[in-house]
Design an enzyme around this catalytic site. Structure first.
Site, PDB file in Angstrom:
ATOM      1  N   TYR A   1       0.830  -1.210   0.000  1.00 60.70           N
ATOM      2  CA  TYR A   1       0.000   0.000   0.000  1.00 60.70           C
ATOM      3  C   TYR A   1       0.865   1.259   0.000  1.00 60.70           C
ATOM      4  O   TYR A   1       0.358   2.351  -0.228  1.00 60.70           O
ATOM      5  CB  TYR A   1      -0.922   0.045   1.226  1.00 60.70           C
ATOM      6  CG  TYR A   1      -1.931  -1.068   1.327  1.00 60.70           C
ATOM      7  CD1 TYR A   1      -2.098  -2.016   0.323  1.00 60.70           C
ATOM      8  CD2 TYR A   1      -2.732  -1.179   2.468  1.00 60.70           C
ATOM      9  CE1 TYR A   1      -3.020  -3.032   0.444  1.00 60.70           C
ATOM     10  CE2 TYR A   1      -3.668  -2.190   2.591  1.00 60.70           C
ATOM     11  CZ  TYR A   1      -3.805  -3.125   1.591  1.00 60.70           C
ATOM     12  OH  TYR A   1      -4.724  -4.133   1.720  1.00 60.70           O
TER      13      TYR A   1
ATOM     14  N   HIS B   1       0.689 -11.472   2.832  1.00 60.64           N
ATOM     15  CA  HIS B   1      -0.364 -10.862   2.028  1.00 60.64           C
ATOM     16  C   HIS B   1      -1.072 -11.872   1.115  1.00 60.64           C
ATOM     17  O   HIS B   1      -2.293 -11.845   0.989  1.00 60.64           O
ATOM     18  CB  HIS B   1       0.224  -9.716   1.195  1.00 60.64           C
ATOM     19  CG  HIS B   1      -0.776  -8.654   0.851  1.00 60.64           C
ATOM     20  ND1 HIS B   1      -0.412  -7.347   0.624  1.00 60.64           N
ATOM     21  CD2 HIS B   1      -2.121  -8.687   0.702  1.00 60.64           C
ATOM     22  CE1 HIS B   1      -1.494  -6.633   0.350  1.00 60.64           C
ATOM     23  NE2 HIS B   1      -2.542  -7.431   0.389  1.00 60.64           N
TER      24      HIS B   1
END
Length: 278
Positions: free
Chosen positions: A50, A108
């Site tokens: 991100y 992730h």
């Protein structure tokens, strides 16, 4: 505003709703995340990919007395699953946040074709033992991936963050996680970018309770013991998304929303059995 907590098998507790921070970057991101903390959010979801761990960390450091209540989350990207790289990446995440440690660190994606997620998990276990992180978990892992991790390391995750929304309700996955005492977080809980909030089933139930469609969907997550992670930058939307714990959907309403599930319900066809993200 007091937010309930859910408890994993090992006793770890997490707030029953969190803030998704994807695309909350830079100074504007710091401001939005700071607003969310003041509104009552205590679970902040970030990731290396991100590119906003710095913004999350800055807002967290400015939170003052409530820092101890915050659960700051980040995630290990697929390109760093090798053991040594994973440990270094966790260290860099901690440095970027400017915090003493990160409260929750996840892998992730499993990237099973690459096949290094067990190495990555061992690195997260080591990071926890070294005090770099407090709790460790997963994101987008399937039951077979989790079973392998536990079989090879003896360590179970406290949480798995997966795609959950009414078009993709994931009931079998929820049953698996509940059976194993693993908490479930839901990403894109409002069905990002689709027509979910205009669906007649959703709007009818929303009208019956005098709430918004978004609040109705979040109440559905809460009823199913899924921790939703809605992203919101505006103070009004942040507060609206938090104000869902007094909405008591009936069992029939929960079932009606769950029945909206579709075989092709994933938002972007990201099946963790084959999808790779680096």
């Amino acid at each position: 505003m007091t937010i309930p907590h859910l408890t994993a098998a090992d006793g770890t507790t997490l707030p029953a709703i969190g803030l998704g921070t994807y695309r909350l970057n830079g100074s504007a991101g710091v401001d939005a995340i700071g607003q969310a903390i003041r509104a009552g959010y205590r679970l902040l979801d970030s990731a290396v990919n991100y590119e906003n761990e710095g913004a999350v960390g800055r807002a967290t450091r400015a939170a003052g007395d409530v820092r101890g209540e915050l659960v700051v989350t980040s995630k290990l990207p697929g390109r760093h699953h090798a053991y040594d790289e994973a440990l270094t990446t966790v260290e860099e995440s901690v440095f970027r946040t400017g915090l003493d440690r990160i409260d929750l660190y996840l892998i992730h994606w499993p990237n099973p074709k690459v096949g290094r997620y067990v190495q990555a998990w061992r690195a997260l276990i080591e990071a926890r033992e070294r005090g770099l992180v407090k709790h460790i978990g997963l994101s987008n892992f399937l039951p077979e991936h989790i079973d392998r991790l536990v079989a090879e390391t003896g360590v179970a995750p406290v949480v798995n963050q997966i795609e959950v929304h009414p078009y993709f309700p994931q009931q079998e996955a929820l049953d698996y996680h509940r059976e194993h005492g693993i908490l479930v977080q839901g990403w894109s809980p409002l069905g990002h970018g689709n027509d979910l909030q205009q669906h007649p089933v959703i709007t009818e139930i929303a009208n019956a309770h005098g709430v918004t469609p978004a609040q109705t969907i979040l109440a559905w997550h809460v009823a199913r013991q899924v921790i939703p992670l809605p992203k919101a930058a505006s103070p009004q939307r942040q507060i609206e998304n938090l104000d869902v714990f007094d909405i008591k959907l009936t069992d029939a309403q929960v079932e009606a929303i769950t029945a909206l599930g579709r075989p092709d319900g994933r938002l972007a066809d990201q099946d963790p059995a084959v999808y790779e993200e680096f």
